[in-house]
Design a protein around this motif. Structure first.
Motif, PDB file in Angstrom:
ATOM      1  N   VAL A   1       0.666  -1.128  -0.095  1.00 35.60           N
ATOM      2  CA  VAL A   1      -0.198   0.046   0.013  1.00 35.60           C
ATOM      3  C   VAL A   1       1.094   1.312   0.124  1.00 35.60           C
ATOM      4  O   VAL A   1       0.627   2.283  -0.514  1.00 35.60           O
ATOM      5  CB  VAL A   1      -1.043  -0.143   1.398  1.00 35.60           C
ATOM      6  N   VAL A   2       2.164   1.220   0.711  1.00 36.38           N
ATOM      7  CA  VAL A   2       2.912   2.545   0.906  1.00 36.38           C
ATOM      8  C   VAL A   2       3.553   2.704  -0.281  1.00 36.38           C
ATOM      9  O   VAL A   2       3.331   3.794  -0.997  1.00 36.38           O
ATOM     10  CB  VAL A   2       4.014   2.214   2.046  1.00 36.38           C
ATOM     11  N   SER A   3       4.031   1.386  -1.003  1.00 36.19           N
ATOM     12  CA  SER A   3       4.698   1.864  -2.257  1.00 36.19           C
ATOM     13  C   SER A   3       3.696   2.402  -3.260  1.00 36.19           C
ATOM     14  O   SER A   3       4.065   2.852  -4.451  1.00 36.19           O
ATOM     15  CB  SER A   3       5.365   0.377  -2.885  1.00 36.19           C
ATOM     16  N   TRP A   4       2.276   1.758  -3.444  1.00 36.15           N
ATOM     17  CA  TRP A   4       1.518   1.974  -4.092  1.00 36.15           C
ATOM     18  C   TRP A   4       1.066   3.486  -4.117  1.00 36.15           C
ATOM     19  O   TRP A   4       1.002   4.359  -5.122  1.00 36.15           O
ATOM     20  CB  TRP A   4       0.302   1.185  -4.061  1.00 36.15           C
ATOM     21  N   VAL A   5       0.958   4.088  -2.748  1.00 36.43           N
ATOM     22  CA  VAL A   5       0.593   5.381  -2.761  1.00 36.43           C
ATOM     23  C   VAL A   5       1.774   6.521  -3.118  1.00 36.43           C
ATOM     24  O   VAL A   5       1.434   7.365  -3.451  1.00 36.43           O
ATOM     25  CB  VAL A   5       0.220   5.660  -1.148  1.00 36.43           C
ATOM     26  N   VAL A   6       2.849   6.307  -2.726  1.00 35.64           N
ATOM     27  CA  VAL A   6       4.236   6.837  -2.925  1.00 35.64           C
ATOM     28  C   VAL A   6       4.637   6.713  -4.477  1.00 35.64           C
ATOM     29  O   VAL A   6       4.725   6.952  -5.346  1.00 35.64           O
ATOM     30  CB  VAL A   6       5.311   6.503  -2.156  1.00 35.64           C
TER      31      VAL A   6
END
Length: 67
Positions: free
Chosen positions: A62-67
């Motif tokens: 999720v973090v890599s998708w958002v950033v």
């Protein structure tokens, strides 16, 4: 001979459900007692570690998708 009754083994699905409810912090008292009678500690620890690993992977995704 042992005087202790044989413990019924919980299924994998019941163990996964018990760990999931425990992670959410919501558990019915009656179900909790049934789980105490049937779940083995090694099963719970193993499923808990796998669940924790999957949550970490999910959060990283999720973090890599958002950033």
């Amino acid at each position: 001979m042992t005087d202790q009754p044989a413990r019924a083994k919980a299924s994998l699905w019941r163990t996964v459900r018990a760990v999931a409810w425990a992670m959410l912090g919501v558990r019915n008292g009656d179900e909790y007692r049934k789980d105490q009678e049937s779940l083995r500690p090694l099963q719970v620890v193993g499923i808990g570690l796998v669940a924790l690993f999957l949550i970490v992977l999910l959060l990283m995704g999720v973090v890599s998708w958002v950033v």
